[in-house]
Scaffold this active site. Structure first.
Site, PDB file in Angstrom:
ATOM      1  N   THR A 182       0.848  -1.214   0.000  1.00  0.00           N
ATOM      2  CA  THR A 182       0.000   0.000   0.000  1.00  0.00           C
ATOM      3  C   THR A 182       0.872   1.249   0.000  1.00  0.00           C
ATOM      4  OG1 THR A 182      -1.991  -0.919   1.022  1.00  0.00           O
ATOM      5  CG2 THR A 182      -1.638   1.385   1.417  1.00  0.00           C
ATOM      6  N   ARG A 210     -12.575  -8.848  -2.433  1.00  0.00           N
ATOM      7  CA  ARG A 210     -12.216  -8.416  -1.070  1.00  0.00           C
ATOM      8  C   ARG A 210     -11.847  -6.927  -1.068  1.00  0.00           C
ATOM      9  NH1 ARG A 210      -7.228  -6.226   1.299  1.00  0.00           N
ATOM     10  NH2 ARG A 210      -7.314  -6.652   3.518  1.00  0.00           N
ATOM     11  N   VAL A 211     -12.355  -6.191  -0.115  1.00  0.00           N
ATOM     12  CA  VAL A 211     -12.014  -4.776   0.034  1.00  0.00           C
ATOM     13  C   VAL A 211     -11.379  -4.592   1.404  1.00  0.00           C
ATOM     14  CG1 VAL A 211     -12.926  -2.428   0.175  1.00  0.00           C
ATOM     15  CG2 VAL A 211     -13.882  -4.034  -1.485  1.00  0.00           C
ATOM     16  N   GLY A 212     -10.228  -3.947   1.436  1.00  0.00           N
ATOM     17  CA  GLY A 212      -9.520  -3.739   2.695  1.00  0.00           C
ATOM     18  C   GLY A 212      -9.881  -2.418   3.346  1.00  0.00           C
ATOM     19  N   ASP A 213      -8.978  -1.943   4.169  1.00  0.00           N
ATOM     20  CA  ASP A 213      -9.241  -0.736   4.965  1.00  0.00           C
ATOM     21  C   ASP A 213      -9.067   0.560   4.184  1.00  0.00           C
ATOM     22  OD1 ASP A 213      -6.473  -1.576   4.879  1.00  0.00           O
ATOM     23  OD2 ASP A 213      -6.039   0.108   6.215  1.00  0.00           O
ATOM     24  N   THR A 233      -1.161   1.334   6.495  1.00  0.00           N
ATOM     25  CA  THR A 233      -0.847   0.158   5.685  1.00  0.00           C
ATOM     26  C   THR A 233      -0.722  -1.050   6.594  1.00  0.00           C
ATOM     27  OG1 THR A 233       0.795  -0.878   4.238  1.00  0.00           O
ATOM     28  CG2 THR A 233       1.615   0.813   5.734  1.00  0.00           C
ATOM     29  N   GLY A 234      -1.168  -2.184   6.126  1.00  0.00           N
ATOM     30  CA  GLY A 234      -1.073  -3.396   6.946  1.00  0.00           C
ATOM     31  C   GLY A 234      -2.275  -4.280   6.740  1.00  0.00           C
ATOM     32  N   GLY A 236      -5.534  -5.189   6.534  1.00  0.00           N
ATOM     33  CA  GLY A 236      -6.683  -4.295   6.463  1.00  0.00           C
ATOM     34  C   GLY A 236      -7.859  -4.661   7.345  1.00  0.00           C
TER      35      GLY A 236
END
Ligand code: ASP
Length: 312
Positions: A182, A210-213, A233-234, A236
């Site tokens: 990210t 899939r959707v992250g943070d 970043t990380g 999510g």
């Protein structure tokens, strides 16, 4: 909350610069050795420096924090070393599904998720913020991107050989760590306004859809004038469950915490406690920059005592 062993947290906290503006950028957090096996470390440093200088030039010329963070992120999106835009991490089916978000300290936000057609996802997130009545659009069509006057590409533009072999390695468990990345930027401009921008391909080998943070406002990206701008970043899922970026703002706003304490406390309470790792950059209106992470490594750039520092 599960009882997980806390990973050590590295916190870099810089005094406000005399310039009256400040910028920090990141190129993801993860496992150093695995990330660096993709190319030489120096190339990461150069990419971070280029992206930093593009954003800094805007602030130096009196431009806005919003313009600066978008320009820095766009530069990182165009660099195949970083997990965003061209050369983003790939889903389990070998495709790039991109997420991005931008927010101004004035409280406006825009984001896109599962994007396949816009060359620079951060530009589309900004269009959502500025040209629509919405905050988050999923899978924006080519036609919509074109109607915004933004450059479109075919979905395979984003897919690089390096990312295909990274995906194969992760799928064959040759590379268990370093599944994330990210890019992001936070800035305060000479008028004291803050902004944050974040862009990602998500986690390597993630499920399609899939959707992250990153595009979830308040999870991976957040800004509030008078308080802070944050880009994360990380892993999510933990950032979403911990509403991490907003949590940092809330600790500063309601508890009067310093940025460094708010960031490190949130990493411990919302990431470490979940056994998750990642990194965060933040800047407050005085120009104080914090870079903190509990991952093995963090890719970032900031200015310290006038010197441009790149972290790889
Ligand atoms: N936070 C991103 C996501 O979960 C990945 C990352 O930052 O490494 O989509």
């Amino acid at each position: 909350m599960p009882d997980a062993t806390q990973l050590p947290i590295t916190v870099i906290s810089l005094d406000p610069a005399p310039t009256g503006f400040a910028l920090a950028i990141h190129g993801g957090a993860g496992g150093q050795i695995q990330e660096l096996s993709l190319v030489e470390r120096g190339n990461y440093s150069a990419g971070l420096a280029d992206a930093y200088l593009v954003g800094e030039a805007i602030l130096e010329a009196g431009g806005s924090a919003l313009d600066a963070v978008c320009a820095s992120v766009e530069s990182l999106e165009d660099n195949p070393l970083f997990n965003a835009g061209f050369g983003a991490a790939l889903t389990a089916t070998g495709e790039a599904e991109l997420d991005a978000a931008v927010m101004t300290g004035a409280g406006r936000a825009g984001a896109i998720a599962v994007s396949r057609h816009v060359k620079n996802p951060i530009g589309a997130a900004r269009k959502v913020m500025e040209d629509t009545e919405h905050v988050l659009l999923v899978s924006p069509s080519k036609g919509l991107i074109e109607s915004w006057g933004l450059e479109t590409v075919e979905p395979n533009y984003f897919v690089t050989q390096a990312r295909l072999s990274q995906l194969r390695n992760v799928q064959s468990e040759l590379m268990a760590a370093s599944r994330h990345g990210t890019v992001g930027a936070v800035a305060v401009d000479s008028r004291g306004h803050v902004a944050a921008a974040t862009s990602t391909g998500g986690m390597v080998n993630q499920s399609e859809g899939r959707v992250g943070d990153t595009p979830v406002i308040g999870a991976g990206n957040y800004a509030r004038d008078g308080v802070v701008a944050v880009s994360c970043t990380g892993e999510g899922e933990s950032f979403i469950e911990g509403v991490v970026a907003h949590e940092i703002s809330a600790r500063i706003r309601y508890l009067g915490a310093t940025v460094a304490d708010a960031v490190s406390g949130t990493i411990a309470d919302e990431l470490g406690s979940r056994g998750a790792n990642g990194g965060i950059i933040a800047v407050d209106p005085s120009g104080r920059v914090v870079v903190a992470y509990n991952s093995d490594a963090m890719f970032a750039a900031y200015r310290h005592d006038g010197e441009l520092v790149t972290l790889t």
